[in-house]
Design a protein around this motif. Structure first.
Motif, PDB file in Angstrom:
ATOM      1  N   UNK A 382      10.223  -4.122 -12.255  1.00 30.38           N
ATOM      2  CA  UNK A 382      10.148  -3.058 -11.440  1.00 30.38           C
ATOM      3  C   UNK A 382      10.870  -1.806 -11.699  1.00 30.38           C
ATOM      4  N   UNK A 383      11.867  -1.602 -12.126  1.00 30.77           N
ATOM      5  CA  UNK A 383      12.440  -0.175 -12.327  1.00 30.77           C
ATOM      6  C   UNK A 383      11.484   0.719 -13.422  1.00 30.77           C
ATOM      7  N   UNK A 384      10.985  -0.201 -14.507  1.00 34.78           N
ATOM      8  CA  UNK A 384      10.399   0.659 -15.488  1.00 34.78           C
ATOM      9  C   UNK A 384       8.911   0.747 -15.238  1.00 34.78           C
ATOM     10  N   UNK A 385       8.586   0.231 -14.180  1.00 32.49           N
ATOM     11  CA  UNK A 385       6.908  -0.130 -14.019  1.00 32.49           C
ATOM     12  C   UNK A 385       6.171   1.293 -14.158  1.00 32.49           C
ATOM     13  N   UNK A 402      -1.498 -10.569  -1.877  1.00 38.13           N
ATOM     14  CA  UNK A 402      -1.827  -9.844  -3.200  1.00 38.13           C
ATOM     15  C   UNK A 402      -0.850  -8.658  -3.679  1.00 38.13           C
ATOM     16  N   UNK A 403      -1.529  -7.619  -4.139  1.00 41.83           N
ATOM     17  CA  UNK A 403      -0.925  -6.365  -4.409  1.00 41.83           C
ATOM     18  C   UNK A 403       0.018  -5.693  -3.365  1.00 41.83           C
ATOM     19  N   UNK A 404      -0.416  -5.666  -2.185  1.00 34.86           N
ATOM     20  CA  UNK A 404       0.543  -4.945  -1.300  1.00 34.86           C
ATOM     21  C   UNK A 404       1.654  -5.808  -0.956  1.00 34.86           C
ATOM     22  N   UNK A 405       1.837  -7.217  -1.034  1.00 38.08           N
ATOM     23  CA  UNK A 405       2.950  -7.751  -0.896  1.00 38.08           C
ATOM     24  C   UNK A 405       3.970  -7.885  -2.172  1.00 38.08           C
ATOM     25  N   UNK A 406       3.334  -7.804  -3.429  1.00 37.00           N
ATOM     26  CA  UNK A 406       3.949  -7.680  -4.432  1.00 37.00           C
ATOM     27  C   UNK A 406       4.490  -6.417  -4.583  1.00 37.00           C
ATOM     28  N   UNK A 407       3.978  -5.419  -4.320  1.00 33.36           N
ATOM     29  CA  UNK A 407       4.484  -4.024  -4.465  1.00 33.36           C
ATOM     30  C   UNK A 407       5.705  -3.900  -3.535  1.00 33.36           C
ATOM     31  N   UNK A 408       5.497  -4.451  -2.126  1.00 35.99           N
ATOM     32  CA  UNK A 408       6.554  -4.365  -1.176  1.00 35.99           C
ATOM     33  C   UNK A 408       7.925  -4.873  -1.735  1.00 35.99           C
ATOM     34  N   UNK A 409       7.698  -6.184  -2.223  1.00 31.80           N
ATOM     35  CA  UNK A 409       8.832  -7.008  -2.528  1.00 31.80           C
ATOM     36  C   UNK A 409       9.647  -6.610  -3.820  1.00 31.80           C
ATOM     37  N   UNK A 410       8.806  -5.984  -4.618  1.00 32.01           N
ATOM     38  CA  UNK A 410       9.623  -5.674  -6.035  1.00 32.01           C
ATOM     39  C   UNK A 410       9.425  -3.952  -6.138  1.00 32.01           C
ATOM     40  N   UNK A 411       8.884  -3.353  -5.256  1.00 28.59           N
ATOM     41  CA  UNK A 411       9.069  -1.794  -5.478  1.00 28.59           C
ATOM     42  C   UNK A 411       8.245  -1.355  -6.614  1.00 28.59           C
ATOM     43  N   UNK A 413       5.828   0.801  -9.262  1.00 34.09           N
ATOM     44  CA  UNK A 413       5.162   2.058  -8.995  1.00 34.09           C
ATOM     45  C   UNK A 413       4.506   2.286 -10.247  1.00 34.09           C
ATOM     46  N   UNK A 414       3.553   1.499 -10.693  1.00 33.34           N
ATOM     47  CA  UNK A 414       2.913   1.867 -11.910  1.00 33.34           C
ATOM     48  C   UNK A 414       2.185   3.243 -12.268  1.00 33.34           C
ATOM     49  N   UNK A 415       2.054   3.319 -13.560  1.00 38.02           N
ATOM     50  CA  UNK A 415       1.421   4.661 -13.801  1.00 38.02           C
ATOM     51  C   UNK A 415      -0.053   4.738 -13.610  1.00 38.02           C
ATOM     52  N   UNK A 416      -0.366   3.377 -13.838  1.00 36.22           N
ATOM     53  CA  UNK A 416      -2.074   3.243 -13.505  1.00 36.22           C
ATOM     54  C   UNK A 416      -2.397   1.991 -12.972  1.00 36.22           C
ATOM     55  N   UNK A 417      -2.735   2.089 -11.733  1.00 37.61           N
ATOM     56  CA  UNK A 417      -3.355   0.791 -11.071  1.00 37.61           C
ATOM     57  C   UNK A 417      -4.574   0.475 -11.176  1.00 37.61           C
ATOM     58  N   UNK A 418      -5.353  -0.382 -12.115  1.00 41.05           N
ATOM     59  CA  UNK A 418      -6.756  -0.467 -12.103  1.00 41.05           C
ATOM     60  C   UNK A 418      -7.322  -1.518 -11.430  1.00 41.05           C
ATOM     61  N   UNK A 419      -8.400  -1.188 -10.732  1.00 40.15           N
ATOM     62  CA  UNK A 419      -9.116  -2.480 -10.008  1.00 40.15           C
ATOM     63  C   UNK A 419     -10.382  -2.691 -10.777  1.00 40.15           C
ATOM     64  N   UNK A 420     -10.725  -4.006 -11.446  1.00 43.14           N
ATOM     65  CA  UNK A 420     -11.638  -4.284 -12.291  1.00 43.14           C
ATOM     66  C   UNK A 420     -12.298  -5.677 -11.897  1.00 43.14           C
ATOM     67  N   UNK A 421     -13.603  -6.068 -12.395  1.00 39.87           N
ATOM     68  CA  UNK A 421     -14.020  -7.257 -12.042  1.00 39.87           C
ATOM     69  C   UNK A 421     -13.050  -8.218 -12.815  1.00 39.87           C
ATOM     70  N   UNK A 453       3.777 -14.466 -19.804  1.00 39.01           N
ATOM     71  CA  UNK A 453       3.801 -14.865 -18.475  1.00 39.01           C
ATOM     72  C   UNK A 453       5.325 -14.207 -17.959  1.00 39.01           C
ATOM     73  N   UNK A 454       5.134 -13.107 -17.009  1.00 34.75           N
ATOM     74  CA  UNK A 454       6.282 -12.466 -16.440  1.00 34.75           C
ATOM     75  C   UNK A 454       6.614 -13.235 -15.177  1.00 34.75           C
ATOM     76  N   UNK A 455       7.670 -13.771 -15.129  1.00 35.95           N
ATOM     77  CA  UNK A 455       8.235 -14.652 -13.943  1.00 35.95           C
ATOM     78  C   UNK A 455       8.203 -14.016 -12.631  1.00 35.95           C
ATOM     79  N   UNK A 456       7.587 -14.524 -11.760  1.00 36.12           N
ATOM     80  CA  UNK A 456       7.589 -14.279 -10.297  1.00 36.12           C
ATOM     81  C   UNK A 456       8.989 -14.547  -9.657  1.00 36.12           C
ATOM     82  N   UNK A 457       9.922 -14.089  -9.994  1.00 36.16           N
ATOM     83  CA  UNK A 457      11.405 -14.650  -9.621  1.00 36.16           C
ATOM     84  C   UNK A 457      11.825 -14.461  -8.136  1.00 36.16           C
ATOM     85  N   UNK A 458      10.941 -13.579  -7.284  1.00 29.43           N
ATOM     86  CA  UNK A 458      11.007 -13.569  -5.886  1.00 29.43           C
ATOM     87  C   UNK A 458      10.173 -14.399  -4.958  1.00 29.43           C
TER      88      UNK A 458
END
Length: 523
Positions: A382-385, A402-411, A413-421, A453-458
């Motif tokens: 999260x701090x280096x996202x 999905x992402x709204x919950x993930x973003x809220x809990x971890x904070x 701030x990715x450089x690029x957030x791509x929505x793809x098929x 896999x990056x663990x979802x520790x929260x």
């Protein structure tokens, strides 16, 4: 997508026989839409031909309709027509109006003034001048508008597969979801050939009209006669296949309609259920596979257009039932199956059945050879996202779980957030367009050493236990169906599901064959 000659021929042998059905569906949608659009557009254009302001407003309105994205238009039409060919044809009609209206108005306005004046001097009224002078003189333009509308319709009709309209887009849709280049070709090449063939045929007719207008015999030259014969014969053969396709699509009253979403795991699960019903109950099954989102599939289920499909507990709780997520910091290791079952029965007249045996939760992944591999947990990332990009499927971007919950809990701030098929998640990582991606726990590629896999520790992601959902009306109509589906409970664990996915995604096998192999081993 990687080229594999053996898999290419295997896919051609397995799916090639379906080409005529898909081609006939595609042609049927195109011809129906262009025919209706021609009647509507021609009538509208003629009714405002002497009203410059209104005709300009009509043309601007048609131009505006052209700017509406195809998928958005299909989504807007679903509440009116439901799933299937009807909304697809309605969308094609809307898109086909513009060239027909435009060219009809042009044909009338560009008629030589001296011919019109001559008509009036002979005592003709405006209606007689229209039908005897303006439209005959503008016939090449009228055919050109029809030609443009037809080619556009062939291309746009491929999107009908996202709403179960069939057609060649079904191959493209499945190919993207299953990372199968050959399936994409099976849809794209015939669609291009159909567009070229119809364009050539109408081009010949347009040329004949131009010759007639110029006072020459309305015949093709000897050098073009063979091409004309081939084009006419080809379209005739395709047209004759429309009737069998329609008859094949006519459902038996006892038919069970099995649905699924547009990724390989769902297609395998759909086939597992469909084949079990056919083998054990002898009931005909209609496969409505490839819905583009949970909401589309659930809406079709509620409307009675789908009888049974597999849903996930986390999706049911937060996306469909909109139950509150677990409080911050709380680990949610189980879902309230009883509550889901009760609410589905009350709200949707549906039976929420027992889990099939595996949990397919979301997970954050990265390439092991990328800079992101040094992060073990999402809290570390999260701090280096802001240094990295992330890819995720479009549905995950807006889901409450999905992402709204993930973003809220971890904070994050990715450089690029791509929505793809969903089919482009791994290619985005492989081509280093992003460093991280949101995938599924049972994805076949996670069994190897290429991804970490990056663990979802929260514990933001809830459990996603796969469970069949059955309409009560269908359970009453086919009484043995509920017990059959209950008998599938606990038969598929996570390693098994990952292996089944691997057979489709990496070994390029057809989901039908994969499901058949599973039932052969587990009779």
């Amino acid at each position: 997508m990687e080229w594999d000659a053996a898999q290419f021929w295997q896919t051609v042998r397995t799916d090639g026989p379906d080409i005529w059905l898909r081609l006939s569906q595609h042609l049927g949608m195109t011809l129906a839409a262009v025919l209706v659009a021609s009647v509507i557009g021609f009538t509208l254009a003629l009714s405002v031909r002497d009203k410059p302001r209104i005709s300009m407003l009509l043309l601007n309105f048609c131009n505006t309709l052209q700017t509406v994205p195809s998928l958005a238009l299909l989504a807007l039409l679903l509440p009116l027509f439901g799933i299937g060919a009807k909304p697809a044809i309605a969308a094609l009609i809307i898109y086909a109006l513009q060239p027909i209206v435009r060219n009809t108005l042009m044909a009338i306005r560009e008629c030589p003034g001296e011919l019109v004046d001559a008509g009036y001097s002979m005592g003709l009224n405006s209606s007689q001048i229209l039908w005897n002078i303006q439209l005959p003189q503008g016939l090449p333009l009228l055919i050109a508008g029809l030609r443009t509308a037809t080619v556009w319709s062939v291309g746009t009709a491929t999107l009908g597969a996202f709403i179960m309209a069939g057609g060649l887009g079904e191959f493209i849709n499945r190919g993207i979801a299953m990372n199968n280049y050959t399936l994409v070709l099976l849809g794209a090449v015939p669609a291009a050939a159909l567009a070229i063939g119809l364009d050539s045929l109408l081009g010949i007719v347009e040329g004949m009209a131009q010759r007639w207008k110029n006072g020459f015999p309305m015949t093709t030259s000897s050098s073009r006669a063979p091409a004309t014969a081939v084009a006419v014969a080809g379209v005739a053969v395709l047209a004759l296949t429309v009737v069998p396709a329609v008859l094949a699509a006519t459902g038996n009253q006892r038919m069970v309609r099995v649905g699924c979403k547009n990724f390989s795991e769902q297609r395998v699960l759909g086939e597992l259920i469909a084949q079990r019903i056919e083998a054990k109950l002898g009931v005909p099954v209609k496969r409505e596979f490839g819905f583009g989102s949970t909401q589309l599939l659930h809406s079709a289920f509620v409307r009675g257009e789908i009888d049974v499909y597999v849903e996930y507990t986390g999706t049911a709780e937060q996306t469909i039932l909109k139950l509150p997520p677990a409080p911050p910091g709380e680990t949610k290791t189980v879902n309230d199956q009883d509550l889901i079952r009760k609410l589905y029965a009350e709200r949707f007249a549906a039976l929420w059945l027992k889990p099939l045996g595996f949990n397919n939760s979301y997970t954050m992944i990265c390439r092991r050879d990328s800079a992101g591999s040094k992060f073990r947990t999402l809290s570390d990332l999260a701090p280096e996202s802001r240094r990295f990009g992330v890819a995720m499927n479009s549905e995950f971007v807006g889901r409450a779980d999905g992402y709204p919950s993930l973003k809220q809990r971890y904070g994050f701030d990715f450089r690029n957030e791509s929505s793809v098929d969903i089919g482009f998640i791994y290619p985005a990582l492989d081509e280093k367009q992003v460093e991280f991606a949101v995938a599924f726990y049972t994805d076949a590629r996670l069994s190897g050493s290429k991804y970490a896999v990056v663990e979802d520790d929260k514990h933001v992601f809830p459990r996603y236990d796969a469970c069949p959902v059955l309409r009560k009306e269908t359970a009453a109509r086919v009484p043995e169906l509920e017990s059959l589906l209950l008998g599938m409970a606990g038969t598929i664990d996570a390693p098994t599901m990952r292996e089944l996915n691997k057979n489709v995604e990496l070994d390029r096998k057809n989901p039908r064959d994969v499901a058949a192999g599973f039932w052969a081993a587990h009779p």
